[in-house]
Design an enzyme around this catalytic site. Structure first.
Site, PDB file in Angstrom:
ATOM      1  N   LYS A  52       0.688  -1.342   0.028  1.00  8.67           N
ATOM      2  CA  LYS A  52      -0.121   0.000   0.002  1.00  8.67           C
ATOM      3  C   LYS A  52       0.724   1.230   0.135  1.00  8.67           C
ATOM      4  O   LYS A  52       0.680   2.322  -0.624  1.00  8.67           O
ATOM      5  CB  LYS A  52      -0.965  -0.102   1.262  1.00  8.67           C
ATOM      6  CG  LYS A  52      -1.971  -0.842   0.983  1.00  8.67           C
ATOM      7  CD  LYS A  52      -2.882  -1.427   2.332  1.00  8.67           C
ATOM      8  CE  LYS A  52      -3.825  -2.473   2.132  1.00  8.67           C
ATOM      9  NZ  LYS A  52      -4.582  -2.835   3.456  1.00  8.67           N
ATOM     10  N   GLN A  96      -4.397  -1.489   9.534  1.00  8.91           N
ATOM     11  CA  GLN A  96      -4.461  -2.894   9.168  1.00  8.91           C
ATOM     12  C   GLN A  96      -4.652  -4.079   9.918  1.00  8.91           C
ATOM     13  O   GLN A  96      -4.266  -4.045  11.318  1.00  8.91           O
ATOM     14  CB  GLN A  96      -3.064  -3.212   8.591  1.00  8.91           C
ATOM     15  CG  GLN A  96      -2.604  -4.538   8.145  1.00  8.91           C
ATOM     16  CD  GLN A  96      -3.034  -4.443   6.498  1.00  8.91           C
ATOM     17  OE1 GLN A  96      -3.296  -3.427   5.866  1.00  8.91           O
ATOM     18  NE2 GLN A  96      -3.984  -5.692   6.182  1.00  8.91           N
ATOM     19  N   ASP A 119     -10.813   2.814   4.344  1.00  4.89           N
ATOM     20  CA  ASP A 119     -11.278   1.438   4.137  1.00  4.89           C
ATOM     21  C   ASP A 119     -12.761   0.983   4.141  1.00  4.89           C
ATOM     22  O   ASP A 119     -13.292   0.176   3.530  1.00  4.89           O
ATOM     23  CB  ASP A 119     -10.686   0.721   5.313  1.00  4.89           C
ATOM     24  CG  ASP A 119      -9.733  -0.208   5.220  1.00  4.89           C
ATOM     25  OD1 ASP A 119      -9.299  -0.384   3.820  1.00  4.89           O
ATOM     26  OD2 ASP A 119      -8.340  -0.435   6.173  1.00  4.89           O
TER      27      ASP A 119
END
Ligand code: NAD
Length: 291
Positions: A52, A96, A119
């Site tokens: 990412k 994460q 997200d």
């Protein structure tokens, strides 16, 4: 049979995002900035976060990695999140998953400012998505929609079977594909670990989204001719022939299913790269929303 090439499509998307970034910069506006919080040293998580951050550099974003030790307390993590919420230079950030067991994942996701929740996991964004209001769509289902759209796969009126009901893939996928949208208007069945007659269902499906996390679960005898197959699974399977000692396997037995499919995503190179590209797209949107 046509391969839905996530590697190529995500590269196209990244070029488009890079063009937008160039334009933003030339107008003297703020460069999009994504932050990622990583807790612990889980191998797969470190790989994903690394990818990412690298993708951010590629498109001209700024990126910040907040790398915390495994023993980080929930309180300390919540403080870090508060700092990111209040940091004006950061447009969006991700935490994460999975988090270490001593940290309440739900509590952490709830602490993220929905305006920076690229997200799309915060209940505010999940609610907006469910009501088909503008929001950050979760990156993996968003990437699948994008792939279906760009390959002009017909979904309207089709029977989609989504295998898996997780909050990050199966559930949002089923909601999005039933909505009025280009890659939507489908009749959706959600199958999960308690589903009894799965093969009966998959044999009826025009489109199957396999997101259960069991390597090569969906086999050729479970699908009908011309089916469209989206393989979300990523499982590390021991493989002594590989230098790293494992290979990545999808949820689909590619060899047998691809013989019957009209479109299929490979693993790797299918859904995975799309997920990262859509995270970048959400970050660009977060930056534009702020402007
Ligand atoms: P999860 O473990 O949270 O959910 C799995 C789901 O599968 C559950 O809802 C469960 O009910 C269902 N399931 C389990 N066994 C089943 C069975 N025998 N029959 C039918 N349903 C069954 O997983 P997740 O987070 O949704 O991830 C699924 C897979 O996708 C994993 O391999 C994960 O690594 C991968 N993944 C890939 C990406 C990507 O970018 N490509 C992103 C997220 C997840």
């Amino acid at each position: 049979m046509i391969i839905l090439d996530g590697k190529k499509t995500s590269a196209d998307l990244k070029s488009e995002i890079a063009e937008s970034v160039k334009l933003i910069k030339s107008q003297g506006k703020k460069t999009p900035h994504l932050a990622a919080v990583l807790v612990g040293t889980d191998g797969a998580s470190m790989t994903y976060v690394g990818a990412k951050v690298k993708a951010c550099e590629l498109v001209g974003f700024e990126s910040t990695l907040i790398d915390l030790p495994e023993e980080t307390t929930e309180e300390k993590l919540l403080q870090e999140i508060e700092n990111l919420n209040n940091n004006d230079s950061i447009d969006g950030f991700i935490v994460q998953l999975p988090l270490p067991k001593h940290i309440d994942e739900q509590k952490v996701l709830m602490a993220v400012n929905p305006d920076k929740d690229v997200d799309g996991f915060h209940p505010t964004n999940v609610g907006k998505m469910t009501l088909d209001l503008p929001s950050f769509l979760p990156a993996t289902p968003y990437g699948i929609l994008e792939l279906l759209e760009r390959y002009e796969v017909e979904t309207s009126g089709k029977h989609v079977v989504v295998i898996g009901r997780s909050h990050i893939v199966g559930r949002p996928m089923s909601i999005l594909m039933s909505q009025k949208r280009k890659a939507g208007n489908a009749t959706v069945t959600v199958a999960h670990s308690r589903t009894k007659n799965l093969k009966e269902l998959t044999l009826q499906a025009d489109i199957i989204v396999a997101a259960l996390g069991i390597a090569e679960f969906l086999t050729g005898d479970m699908v009908k001719d011309d089916v469209v197959v989206i393989d979300v699974g990523i499982t590390r399977v021991d493989d002594a022939t590989k230098k790293r000692g494992y290979k990545l396997a999808g949820d689909v037995h590619f060899e047998s299913v691809s013989k019957k499919a009209s479109f299929i995503t490979p693993v790797p190179g299918g859904v995975g790269p799309m997920t990262i590209a859509m995270l970048l797209k959400n970050t660009l949107l977060a930056c534009e929303n702020k402007e």
